[in-house]
Motif scaffolding. Structure first.
Motif, PDB file in Angstrom:
ATOM      1  N   GLY A 285      55.556  -6.762 -61.116  1.00 27.22           N
ATOM      2  CA  GLY A 285      55.403  -6.079 -59.836  1.00 27.22           C
ATOM      3  C   GLY A 285      53.950  -5.803 -59.518  1.00 27.22           C
ATOM      4  N   ALA A 286      53.212  -5.295 -60.512  1.00 27.42           N
ATOM      5  CA  ALA A 286      51.794  -5.016 -60.306  1.00 27.42           C
ATOM      6  C   ALA A 286      51.011  -6.300 -60.058  1.00 27.42           C
ATOM      7  N   THR A 287      51.366  -7.339 -60.802  1.00 21.78           N
ATOM      8  CA  THR A 287      50.682  -8.623 -60.629  1.00 21.78           C
ATOM      9  C   THR A 287      50.918  -9.186 -59.240  1.00 21.78           C
ATOM     10  N   ALA A 288      52.159  -9.112 -58.775  1.00 19.91           N
ATOM     11  CA  ALA A 288      52.479  -9.613 -57.441  1.00 19.91           C
ATOM     12  C   ALA A 288      51.723  -8.837 -56.365  1.00 19.91           C
ATOM     13  N   LEU A 289      51.696  -7.508 -56.504  1.00 15.00           N
ATOM     14  CA  LEU A 289      50.997  -6.698 -55.512  1.00 15.00           C
ATOM     15  C   LEU A 289      49.495  -6.946 -55.551  1.00 15.00           C
ATOM     16  N   ALA A 290      48.924  -6.928 -56.757  1.00 18.44           N
ATOM     17  CA  ALA A 290      47.484  -7.172 -56.881  1.00 18.44           C
ATOM     18  C   ALA A 290      47.125  -8.576 -56.420  1.00 18.44           C
ATOM     19  N   GLY A 291      47.971  -9.552 -56.786  1.00 18.63           N
ATOM     20  CA  GLY A 291      47.722 -10.910 -56.337  1.00 18.63           C
ATOM     21  C   GLY A 291      47.783 -11.033 -54.828  1.00 18.63           C
TER      22      GLY A 291
ATOM     23  N   TYR B 267      44.865 -12.130 -52.447  1.00 16.46           N
ATOM     24  CA  TYR B 267      45.167 -13.241 -51.548  1.00 16.46           C
ATOM     25  C   TYR B 267      44.680 -12.935 -50.129  1.00 16.46           C
ATOM     26  N   VAL B 268      44.867 -11.685 -49.720  1.00 14.33           N
ATOM     27  CA  VAL B 268      44.403 -11.275 -48.387  1.00 14.33           C
ATOM     28  C   VAL B 268      42.896 -11.447 -48.283  1.00 14.33           C
ATOM     29  N   ILE B 269      42.175 -11.017 -49.321  1.00 11.96           N
ATOM     30  CA  ILE B 269      40.714 -11.170 -49.312  1.00 11.96           C
ATOM     31  C   ILE B 269      40.346 -12.639 -49.171  1.00 11.96           C
ATOM     32  N   GLN B 270      40.965 -13.486 -50.002  1.00 15.24           N
ATOM     33  CA  GLN B 270      40.631 -14.903 -49.987  1.00 15.24           C
ATOM     34  C   GLN B 270      40.987 -15.581 -48.666  1.00 15.24           C
ATOM     35  N   ALA B 271      42.006 -15.066 -47.994  1.00 13.80           N
ATOM     36  CA  ALA B 271      42.422 -15.663 -46.722  1.00 13.80           C
ATOM     37  C   ALA B 271      41.600 -15.152 -45.548  1.00 13.80           C
ATOM     38  N   VAL B 272      41.173 -13.893 -45.600  1.00  7.93           N
ATOM     39  CA  VAL B 272      40.458 -13.290 -44.476  1.00  7.93           C
ATOM     40  C   VAL B 272      38.997 -13.719 -44.423  1.00  7.93           C
TER      41      VAL B 272
ATOM     42  N   ARG C  72      39.418  -2.969 -54.215  1.00  7.42           N
ATOM     43  CA  ARG C  72      38.596  -4.129 -53.850  1.00  7.42           C
ATOM     44  C   ARG C  72      38.910  -4.595 -52.428  1.00  7.42           C
ATOM     45  N   LEU C  73      40.170  -4.564 -52.055  1.00  8.09           N
ATOM     46  CA  LEU C  73      40.523  -4.956 -50.690  1.00  8.09           C
ATOM     47  C   LEU C  73      39.871  -4.020 -49.681  1.00  8.09           C
TER      48      LEU C  73
END
Length: 411
Positions: free
Chosen positions: A18-24, A28-33, A159-160
């Protein structure tokens, strides 16, 4: 006595996944934005710095693996608190010094004109993540799954927020560098106050500080090779694949960043969980590795086919055709990701069996093969994709040697 959380197998993997999915997802948002709000050239610069940070982080993650292996819920032995504090402080200092002392060798070519401004945040990230790795290893070794999950999520969430703030303020590449680095320190400080202080007193170590350092040297070596294969890949491509041209290079890095994550990041994040699982049930390690590996490759085949169909459409929709590549490249990149994820799985099995040399060797040979292949392959997107897919297969073969020996030795 420790108050480690019960039900480690099921609840543990639920918390960690769960933590991995949320953190990932947050990463992912950072990498996409970022590519949507920067030029192609600035995006390449950002990914090279991000890759450099996470190459260092990947190397230091070897500390987490060894602390996980060595730290166990305290029974009759002495607390490992003093040794862990000494070890964490020493490792943090060492990595910060190494980054600063060697920066003149690599920073100008990696970061260009921004080198002077990016060395400091990289050194801070290295020191802070050394503390994150030590504390996280304690949480995993003591089976404090909620605390381990909390550290993962708090780091990614901070970080986000920091990255979005830097983009909104137009802080530039150096500002983005600090936005990536500072959350490591904030997250470890937060989790130390919440549960870390108590956790380090509730574990005992099966080695001395010197032994912990010696074993960590092996796992750091393996993790550095891991980083070359995963988080350091954009940095490696930025150095070896400039002949692709800025447009194709940026497109390939973006596809690699966005499509590999669903397969590679969960297995990478589960390394400590897998080490504990294999360590505590060695008689089942080989069978579990084979079963989980087959399931992983099956999922890879499905995702590769889906990626070839929907990947180009999504990238075109998000970035208005700025990062265009053939559909077959998406399938090839995802296939390589699945093989790299399988290398993470077999590596955890080798490490849990105490085969530090074969653990390091598998990753080192895979990453070395990748570097050589990228240096000698002809210019073109597909030669790069093939090199990325073939290299992990070599490392898997080395790790399976360790598991085969363990299976033979186990009655």
């Amino acid at each position: 006595m420790t108050s480690a959380e019960p039900g480690a197998s099921r609840s543990g993997i639920a918390y960690i996944l769960g933590a991995t999915a949320l953190a990932g997802g947050l990463g992912y948002v950072i990498q996409a934005v970022v590519p949507a709000f920067t030029t192609t050239g600035d995006y390449v610069a950002f990914t090279v710095f991000w890759s450099a940070v996470y190459l260092v982080v990947a190397a230091i993650a070897g500390v987490q693996q060894e602390v996980t292996r060595a730290a166990r819920p305290r029974a009759d032995g002495p607390s490992g608190r003093r040794e862990l504090l000494r070890f964490g402080a020493g490792v943090a200092t060492l990595f910060a010094v190494v980054v600063i002392a060697t920066s003149w060798l690599w920073a100008p070519s990696a970061f260009g004109n921004a080198a002077a401004g990016l060395i400091a945040p990289l050194a801070v990230a290295a020191a802070a993540y050394a503390l994150v790795a030590t504390l996280s290893g304690v949480f995993y070794g003591a089976r404090r799954w909620r605390a381990a999950a909390g550290l993962t999520v708090s780091d990614a969430g901070l970080r986000l927020l920091a990255t979005m703030l830097a983009l909104a303020l137009g802080a530039g590449i150096v500002g983005l560098g600090w936005a990536v680095a500072v959350p490591f320190a904030l997250a470890v400080a937060l989790m130390w106050l919440v549960s870390g202080r108590r956790a380090v007193g509730d574990v005992e170590l099966d080695v001395t500080v010197r032994g912990l350092a010696r074993n960590s040297a092996s796992t750091v070596g393996g993790s550095l090779a891991t980083g070359v294969m995963i988080s350091g890949l954009p940095l490696l491509l930025g150095i070896t694949a400039r002949s692709l041209g800025e447009s194709d290079l940026a497109a390939l890095i973006l596809v690699i960043t966005l499509t590999r994550a669903p397969l590679v990041i969960p297995l990478l994040a589960l390394q400590s969980y897998l080490v504990v699982t294999f360590r505590d049930a060695p008689e089942h390690a080989a069978r579990r590795t084979l079963t989980w590996g087959v399931a992983l490759l099956g999922a890879t085949a499905v995702l590769a086919a889906a990626g070839a169909v929907v990947g180009p459409w999504i990238i075109d929709l998000l970035y208005s055709g700025r990062y265009d590549l053939p559909a077959s490249v998406y399938a090839g990149v995802i296939a390589g990701a699945g093989l790299t994820a399988a290398l993470c799985l077999t590596g955890a099995g080798a490490l849990a069996s105490g085969r530090h040399g074969l653990y390091v060797g598998g990753w080192a040979i895979a990453s070395g093969s990748l570097v050589v292949a990228l240096l000698v392959t002809p210019a073109g997107v597909w030669p790069v994709v093939v090199a990325i897919a073939v290299a992990p297969v070599i490392g898997i073969a080395v790790h399976l040697t360790a598991l085969r020996r363990r299976a033979v030795a186990t009655p």
